[in-house]
Design an enzyme around this catalytic site. Structure first.
Site, PDB file in Angstrom:
ATOM      1  N   SER A 120       0.815  -1.203   0.000  1.00  0.00           N
ATOM      2  CA  SER A 120       0.000   0.000   0.000  1.00  0.00           C
ATOM      3  C   SER A 120       0.857   1.265   0.000  1.00  0.00           C
ATOM      4  O   SER A 120       1.527   1.552  -0.990  1.00  0.00           O
ATOM      5  CB  SER A 120      -0.974  -0.051   1.177  1.00  0.00           C
ATOM      6  N   HIS A 275      -7.637  -5.898   0.339  1.00  0.00           N
ATOM      7  CA  HIS A 275      -6.428  -5.075   0.376  1.00  0.00           C
ATOM      8  C   HIS A 275      -5.407  -5.588   1.382  1.00  0.00           C
ATOM      9  O   HIS A 275      -4.207  -5.480   1.174  1.00  0.00           O
ATOM     10  CB  HIS A 275      -6.820  -3.642   0.726  1.00  0.00           C
TER      11      HIS A 275
END
Length: 297
Positions: A120, A275
């Protein structure tokens, strides 16, 4: 980072060694050094592992240990600026974070055959450094992020405001903090993740957050951005692996041509997860990374 964001505007029984680096001119990064049980071989370059927003080196402890074991390589799990045990700085953007990592590499005299792994926010930091100073590394692994601008939704702003409310309330127990967070986030795993940043300063009874909330809050408007816009001007010509969570929105199919322009030798690995795929599917992630980094027979 949270998987909830708007579509990109561009295209509609072993313990780690805890250490800290010291240098001038850059934020010095705290880190854990994870080493193979028998020690790393001189020919095996190290790996630098970078977390995402509101994360820390602790998030990657188990995976770093596994990769050190399987690949026979040292793994440095770092705390990026304003996170974990690393110092705070009013500037929080990808060029600054990439420069910190470049300083870390120089300070430790790490091999230029090293690997960068980032999730990320850490992924965009890895991509930024790869495009800016490609000679510093052999390859990179970007975990659920792409080299383009995105418009984040309001989740992070809500998190920061709730975290400030927690500090203002003078909570003394994590359960009190969790009750406040429940007002903006119903997911227990997400709340527990955010609360890993909660700590009690020595000599005090009230708990506070390790991250500088004002700085993080002010940075949210540009943390979805990517500092390089023109793939014709800068490219990373070495190997790159992009690991995508198929239930996440961070790397839609529309991102693949853009990734290919900046990273022409990229490979894509899909994992059926959101995610937070490293935490959700650790064995699948470990296998993908080891397959990519394992020397060819």
């Amino acid at each position: 980072m949270s998987p909830r964001l708007a579509m990109p505007a561009l295209l509609r029984n072993w313990q780690p060694i805890s250490c800290r680096t010291y240098s001038s001119g850059r934020v010095t990064l705290a880190f854990d050094l994870h080493q193979p049980a028998k020690g790393s071989s001189p020919e095996h370059a190290p790996i630098i592992f970078m977390h995402g927003l509101f994360g820390s080196k602790k998030n990657n402890r188990s995976m770093s240990k596994a990769l050190a074991r399987d690949l026979g390589r040292d793994v440095y799990a770092v705390d990026l600026r304003n996170h974990g045990d690393s110092p705070h700085n009013s500037r929080h953007d990808y060029m600054a974070m990439a420069d910190d990592v470049a300083g870390f590499i120089k300070e430790h005299k790490l091999s230029k055959d090293l690997t960068l792994i980032g999730h990320s926010m850490g992924a965009k930091t890895a991509m930024t450094l790869a495009l800016q100073l490609p000679d510093l590394m052999k390859d990179i692994i970007s975990v659920d992020n792409a080299p383009w601008d995105v418009a984040l939704l309001s989740d992070f702003g809500k998190y920061v405001r709730a975290m400030k409310n927690i500090e203002q309330a003078g909570v003394t127990k994590q359960t009190e903090a969790d009750a406040i967070l429940q007002e903006v986030e119903e997911s227990t795993p997400v709340r527990l993740f955010l609360l890993t940043n909660l700590m009690r300063p020595k000599g005090e009874t009230k708990q506070k957050f390790r991250v500088p909330l004002d700085t993080i809050g002010a940075s949210l408007g540009h943390l979805g951005d990517f500092p390089f816009k023109d793939p014709e001007a800068v490219r990373f010509e070495k190997r790159a692996l992009f690991v995508r969570g198929t239930q996440s929105l961070y790397i839609p199919d529309e991102a693949l041509p853009v990734i290919g322009k900046f990273f022409p030798r990229f490979e894509l690995a899909d994992i059926d997860a959101g995610h937070w795929l490293i935490a959700e599917k650790p064995e699948e992630f470990r296998r993908v990374v080891v397959d990519f980094l394992q020397p060819a027979e």
